[in-house]
Enzyme design. Structure first.
Site, PDB file in Angstrom:
ATOM      1  N   GLU A   1       0.813  -1.203   0.000  1.00  0.00           N
ATOM      2  CA  GLU A   1       0.000   0.000   0.000  1.00  0.00           C
ATOM      3  C   GLU A   1       0.853   1.262   0.000  1.00  0.00           C
ATOM      4  OE1 GLU A   1      -3.510  -2.323   2.412  1.00  0.00           O
ATOM      5  OE2 GLU A   1      -2.861  -0.383   3.168  1.00  0.00           O
TER       6      GLU A   1
ATOM      7  N   CYS B   1       3.464   8.212   1.702  1.00  0.00           N
ATOM      8  CA  CYS B   1       4.020   7.159   2.557  1.00  0.00           C
ATOM      9  C   CYS B   1       4.202   5.917   1.690  1.00  0.00           C
ATOM     10  CB  CYS B   1       3.033   6.925   3.709  1.00  0.00           C
ATOM     11  SG  CYS B   1       3.582   5.676   4.852  1.00  0.00           S
TER      12      CYS B   1
ATOM     13  N   CYS C   1       6.791  -8.003   6.434  1.00  0.00           N
ATOM     14  CA  CYS C   1       8.010  -7.598   7.143  1.00  0.00           C
ATOM     15  C   CYS C   1       8.405  -8.721   8.089  1.00  0.00           C
ATOM     16  CB  CYS C   1       7.756  -6.316   7.938  1.00  0.00           C
ATOM     17  SG  CYS C   1       9.224  -5.729   8.829  1.00  0.00           S
TER      18      CYS C   1
ATOM     19  N   CYS D   1       7.199  -6.665  14.825  1.00  0.00           N
ATOM     20  CA  CYS D   1       6.877  -5.796  15.968  1.00  0.00           C
ATOM     21  C   CYS D   1       5.458  -6.158  16.433  1.00  0.00           C
ATOM     22  CB  CYS D   1       6.979  -4.336  15.569  1.00  0.00           C
ATOM     23  SG  CYS D   1       8.645  -3.899  15.022  1.00  0.00           S
TER      24      CYS D   1
ATOM     25  N   CYS E   1       2.144  -4.240  15.085  1.00  0.00           N
ATOM     26  CA  CYS E   1       2.108  -3.825  13.682  1.00  0.00           C
ATOM     27  C   CYS E   1       1.453  -4.894  12.814  1.00  0.00           C
ATOM     28  CB  CYS E   1       3.541  -3.560  13.202  1.00  0.00           C
ATOM     29  SG  CYS E   1       3.643  -3.233  11.425  1.00  0.00           S
TER      30      CYS E   1
ATOM     31  N   GLY F   1       6.955  -2.689   5.541  1.00  0.00           N
ATOM     32  CA  GLY F   1       8.304  -3.207   5.422  1.00  0.00           C
ATOM     33  C   GLY F   1       9.364  -2.374   6.120  1.00  0.00           C
ATOM     34  N   GLU F   2      10.532  -3.002   6.293  1.00  0.00           N
ATOM     35  CA  GLU F   2      11.674  -2.336   6.918  1.00  0.00           C
ATOM     36  C   GLU F   2      12.626  -1.908   5.784  1.00  0.00           C
ATOM     37  OE1 GLU F   2      12.932  -1.083   9.830  1.00  0.00           O
ATOM     38  OE2 GLU F   2      14.547  -0.626   8.444  1.00  0.00           O
TER      39      GLU F   2
ATOM     40  N   SER G   1      12.393   5.629   7.661  1.00  0.00           N
ATOM     41  CA  SER G   1      12.048   5.226   9.026  1.00  0.00           C
ATOM     42  C   SER G   1      12.533   3.803   9.259  1.00  0.00           C
ATOM     43  CB  SER G   1      10.525   5.288   9.200  1.00  0.00           C
ATOM     44  OG  SER G   1      10.139   4.710  10.421  1.00  0.00           O
TER      45      SER G   1
ATOM     46  N   LEU H   1      11.087   4.151  18.008  1.00  0.00           N
ATOM     47  CA  LEU H   1      11.597   3.819  19.347  1.00  0.00           C
ATOM     48  C   LEU H   1      10.589   2.969  20.133  1.00  0.00           C
ATOM     49  CD1 LEU H   1      14.024   4.456  21.288  1.00  0.00           C
ATOM     50  CD2 LEU H   1      12.615   6.322  22.189  1.00  0.00           C
ATOM     51  N   HIS H   2       9.462   3.531  20.421  1.00  0.00           N
ATOM     52  CA  HIS H   2       8.309   2.847  21.041  1.00  0.00           C
ATOM     53  C   HIS H   2       8.476   2.404  22.491  1.00  0.00           C
ATOM     54  CE1 HIS H   2       7.000   3.012  16.980  1.00  0.00           C
ATOM     55  NE2 HIS H   2       7.698   1.979  16.572  1.00  0.00           N
TER      56      HIS H   2
ATOM     57  N   ASN I   1      -2.990   2.549  16.180  1.00  0.00           N
ATOM     58  CA  ASN I   1      -4.129   2.308  15.293  1.00  0.00           C
ATOM     59  C   ASN I   1      -4.536   0.850  15.399  1.00  0.00           C
ATOM     60  OD1 ASN I   1      -4.503   4.901  14.057  1.00  0.00           O
ATOM     61  ND2 ASN I   1      -2.500   4.577  13.120  1.00  0.00           N
TER      62      ASN I   1
ATOM     63  N   CYS J   1      -1.230   4.505   9.934  1.00  0.00           N
ATOM     64  CA  CYS J   1      -0.010   3.758  10.260  1.00  0.00           C
ATOM     65  C   CYS J   1      -0.359   2.425  10.880  1.00  0.00           C
ATOM     66  CB  CYS J   1       0.794   4.451  11.350  1.00  0.00           C
ATOM     67  SG  CYS J   1       1.398   6.014  10.953  1.00  0.00           S
TER      68      CYS J   1
HETATM   69  N1  SAH Z   1       9.605  -0.596   9.285  1.00  0.00           N
HETATM   70  C1  SAH Z   1       9.797   0.776   9.491  1.00  0.00           C
HETATM   71  C2  SAH Z   1       8.872   1.654   8.670  1.00  0.00           C
HETATM   72  C3  SAH Z   1       7.428   1.247   8.527  1.00  0.00           C
HETATM   73  S1  SAH Z   1       6.390   1.318   9.927  1.00  0.00           S
HETATM   74  C4  SAH Z   1       9.683   1.119  10.955  1.00  0.00           C
HETATM   75  O1  SAH Z   1       9.262   0.283  11.738  1.00  0.00           O
HETATM   76  O2  SAH Z   1      10.091   2.236  11.311  1.00  0.00           O
HETATM   77  C5  SAH Z   1       6.023   3.060  10.091  1.00  0.00           C
HETATM   78  C6  SAH Z   1       5.675   3.467  11.533  1.00  0.00           C
HETATM   79  O3  SAH Z   1       4.356   3.028  11.911  1.00  0.00           O
HETATM   80  C7  SAH Z   1       6.616   2.871  12.553  1.00  0.00           C
HETATM   81  O4  SAH Z   1       7.023   3.824  13.505  1.00  0.00           O
HETATM   82  C8  SAH Z   1       5.760   1.812  13.175  1.00  0.00           C
HETATM   83  O5  SAH Z   1       6.228   1.438  14.417  1.00  0.00           O
HETATM   84  C9  SAH Z   1       4.412   2.461  13.204  1.00  0.00           C
HETATM   85  N2  SAH Z   1       3.308   1.527  13.436  1.00  0.00           N
HETATM   86  C10 SAH Z   1       3.266   0.226  13.098  1.00  0.00           C
HETATM   87  N3  SAH Z   1       2.080  -0.319  13.474  1.00  0.00           N
HETATM   88  C11 SAH Z   1       1.371   0.668  14.063  1.00  0.00           C
HETATM   89  C12 SAH Z   1       0.053   0.739  14.614  1.00  0.00           C
HETATM   90  N4  SAH Z   1      -0.750  -0.310  14.639  1.00  0.00           N
HETATM   91  N5  SAH Z   1      -0.363   1.915  15.104  1.00  0.00           N
HETATM   92  C13 SAH Z   1       0.434   3.006  15.051  1.00  0.00           C
HETATM   93  N6  SAH Z   1       1.677   2.996  14.525  1.00  0.00           N
HETATM   94  C14 SAH Z   1       2.144   1.840  14.029  1.00  0.00           C
HETATM   95 FE1  SF4 Z   2       8.162  -3.443  12.796  1.00  0.00          FE
HETATM   96 FE2  SF4 Z   2       8.173  -1.554  10.872  1.00  0.00          FE
HETATM   97 FE3  SF4 Z   2       8.279  -4.167  10.238  1.00  0.00          FE
HETATM   98 FE4  SF4 Z   2       6.017  -3.149  11.217  1.00  0.00          FE
HETATM   99  S1  SF4 Z   2       6.968  -2.614   9.280  1.00  0.00           S
HETATM  100  S2  SF4 Z   2       7.002  -5.112  11.822  1.00  0.00           S
HETATM  101  S3  SF4 Z   2       6.813  -1.620  12.667  1.00  0.00           S
HETATM  102  S4  SF4 Z   2       9.819  -3.043  11.370  1.00  0.00           S
END
Ligand code: SAH
Ligand code: SF4
Length: 382
Positions: A96, A109, A116, A120, A123, A170-171, A202, A225-226, A302, A345
Site C-alpha cells: 500500500e 508514505c 516484514c 513488531c 504492527c 516493510g523495513e 524510518s 523507538l516505542h 491504530n 499507520c
Molecule cells: N519498518 C519501518 C517503517 C514502517 S512502519 C519502521 O518500523 O520504522 C512506520 C511506523 O508506523 C513505525 O514507527 C511503526 O512502528 C508504526 N506503526 C506500526 N504499526 C502501528 C500501529 N498499529 N499503530 C500506530 N503505529 C504503528
Molecule cells: Fe516493525 Fe516496521 Fe516491520 Fe512493522 S513494518 S514489523 S513496525 S519493522
C-alpha cells in the site's frame, strides 16, 4: 507464459544506471536525461510519446526496454483527502501507498517490502510475516503512480507530493540497495526533485545498515523507538534483542553527525494503552534521549483485529506529550488520517478491504473521539 527475453525496466534506474544503459546499447549518455524526464516528470510509459527521441531509438527501446510500474489494484480517497493505493508487485503480493495532504504539504508514505520479517508486536504488517523485497522500480513506481494521479507536471511547477516517508509496509533498511536507488530518484531533479530534508527513511533499528546508510545518502532519519528501556523494547520491537538501545542511539547519532547541518532525528513512538504511556515511561525517555538532539512524534496506536492492544485516551496522550514538552522536547502527535480507508499507520496489510470492515473501522475511529476526551488536533505542541 511467453518466452520473450526480459526487457530492462527503465523506471527504477538512477541517472547513473540510465547513462550506463544507454552506453551499453551504443547510444549517447544525454538520452538518459531525456528519457528520465518523460518517465518521472510526465508519467510516460510509452516510448512513442517521447517525441524528442528519434524514431529509430524509440523502436530500439521498444524491443529491449519497458517502463513498468506495479499494477494498481485499487485507489481509494478518504473523506479527509487522504488517498490510498493498493498495488501488486512482481511476487504477487500487494502493498500500500498512502498520500496525506496537510496544508501546503503533501506527504506520500511509501512501502519497501511486502510484509516484514521483524514482527513488531503492534504492527499488522509484521503480523503477515515477510513476503518479498520490492524492486527499485516498485518502490519509485509508487511515487510515479501517485504523481500521475495528480496529473503530470513539469519540474518547475509545484508538485502535489512535497514529502516522501519510507513508512509504509516493510523495513526499508532490509531492502537496502533498492530503497537507496529509489530515494536517489525521489531527490534527483530528473526524478521528483524533492529536497533531502523532505525524504525520510524510518527504521525500527537495523544498526549496521544505519551506519551503511551514511555512505550512500543524506536523507532524513526517523527511528521507531516505542519504548524507553530495553526490557520493554525487546517485547515490542524484537530486533532490539540484537541491537539494544545504547547501540542503536549511538548509530543514529553517528548518522545524524554525517548530515552536518541543523537536522535532527525524528523519534517515532507508537502509544499503547497501559504499556508504554505512563508517567514513568516519559521520565525514562527524557533521560534516554538527553544526548540525542531529536523531535518526537507520538503515534496513537491504530487498532486492527486481534492486535491485543488499545489506543490510550487522548487525555493520556496529551499528558505524555506535556511531560516531554516540559523537558524541552519538540513533540507532535500524529493525528490519524484516512481511517475510513484503512490508511493509518500500522493498518497497512496490502488487502483490498470490503466495505463492511471499512465501516466498522470508521465507527470505531469515531468512538475514540468521545466527548469526554479532548480531540488530539488541539494538543499539538511544537
Ligand atoms: N519498518 C519501518 C517503517 C514502517 S512502519 C519502521 O518500523 O520504522 C512506520 C511506523 O508506523 C513505525 O514507527 C511503526 O512502528 C508504526 N506503526 C506500526 N504499526 C502501528 C500501529 N498499529 N499503530 C500506530 N503505529 C504503528
Ligand atoms: Fe516493525 Fe516496521 Fe516491520 Fe512493522 S513494518 S514489523 S513496525 S519493522
Amino acid at each position: 507464459m511467453t518466452t520473450s527475453t526480459v526487457k530492462t525496466n527503465l523506471l527504477g534506474l538512477t541517472q547513473q544506471e540510465m547513462e550506463k544503459f544507454f552506453d551499453s546499447i551504443g547510444e549517447k549518455r544525454f538520452r538518459a536525461g531525456q528519457v528520465m524526464k518523460w518517465i518521472h516528470h510526465f508519467g510516460v510509459d510509452d516510448f512513442d510519446a517521447m517525441t524528442n527521441v528519434s524514431k529509430a531509438l524509440r523502436d530500439k527501446l521498444k524491443v529491449i526496454a519497458e517502463v513498468r510500474g506495479p499494477e494498481v489494484v485499487s485507489e481509494d480517497i478518504s473523506t479527509d483527502g487522504t488517498r490510498k493505493w493498493v498495488v501488486r508487485v512482481a511476487s504477487g503480493s500487494c502493498v500500500e501507498t498512502v498520500y496525506i495532504p496537510q496544508g501546503k504539504r503533501g506527504t506520500l508514505c511509501v512501502s519497501s517490502q511486502a510484509g516484514c520479517a521483524l514482527d513488531c508486536s503492534f504492527c499488522s504488517t509484521g503480523k503477515q510475516g515477510f513476503n518479498s523485497n520490492l524492486t527499485a522500480a516498485e518502490v519509485i513506481g509508487q511515487v510515479w503512480i501517485a504523481n500521475k494521479s495528480f496529473g503530470s507536471v513539469p519540474a518547475t511547477v509545484d508538485r502535489a507530493i512535497t514529502n516522501v516517508v519510507m513508512m509504509g509496509m516493510g523495513e526499508p533498511l532490509l531492502n537496502f540497495d533498492n530503497v537507496i536507488a529509489a530515494m536517489h530518484l525521489m531527490m534527483d531533479d530528473l526524478g521528483y526533485g524533492i529536497s533531502k530534508r523532505r525524504v525520510t527513511l524510518s527504521t525500527s533499528g537495523v544498526v549496521p545498515m544505519i551506519d551503511e546508510l551514511a555512505k550512500h545518502i543524506d536523507v532524513s532519519l526517523a527511528l521507531s523507538l516505542h519504548a524507553p528501556n530495553d526490557a520493554l523494547r525487546n517485547q515490542l520491537v524484537p530486533i532490539n534483542k540484537k541491537y539494544p538501545l545504547k547501540m542503536l542511539l549511538e548509530s543514529c547519532q553517528r548518522y545524524m553527525a554525517t548530515l552536518g547541518e541543523k537536522r535532527v532525528l525524528t523519534i517515532e513512538y507508537t502509544m499503547l494503552k497501559d504499556i508504554n504511556d505512563k508517567v514513568e515511561h516519559a521520565v525514562e525517555m527524557i533521560e534516554l534521549l538527553k544526548n540525542t538532539p531529536c523531535k518526537i512524534n507520538l503515534i496513537p496506536f491504530n487498532p486492527f483485529p486481534h492486535s491485543g492492544y488499545e489506543r490510550p485516551s487522548n487525555n493520556a496522550i496529551r499528558r505524555f506529550q506535556d511531560q516531554l514538552h516540559q523537558a524541552g522536547y519538540n513533540v507532535t502527535v500524529r493525528t490519524t488520517r484516512g481511517e475510513d480507508i484503512d490508511a493509518a499507520c500500522g493498518q497497512l496489510v496490502g488487502q483490498v478491504l470490503d466495505r463492511t470492515r471499512r465501516s466498522e473501522r470508521y465507527i470505531a475511529g469515531r468512538e475514540l473521539n468521545a466527548a469526554d476526551d479532548l480531540p488530539l488536533i488541539a494538543v499539538n505542541r511544537i
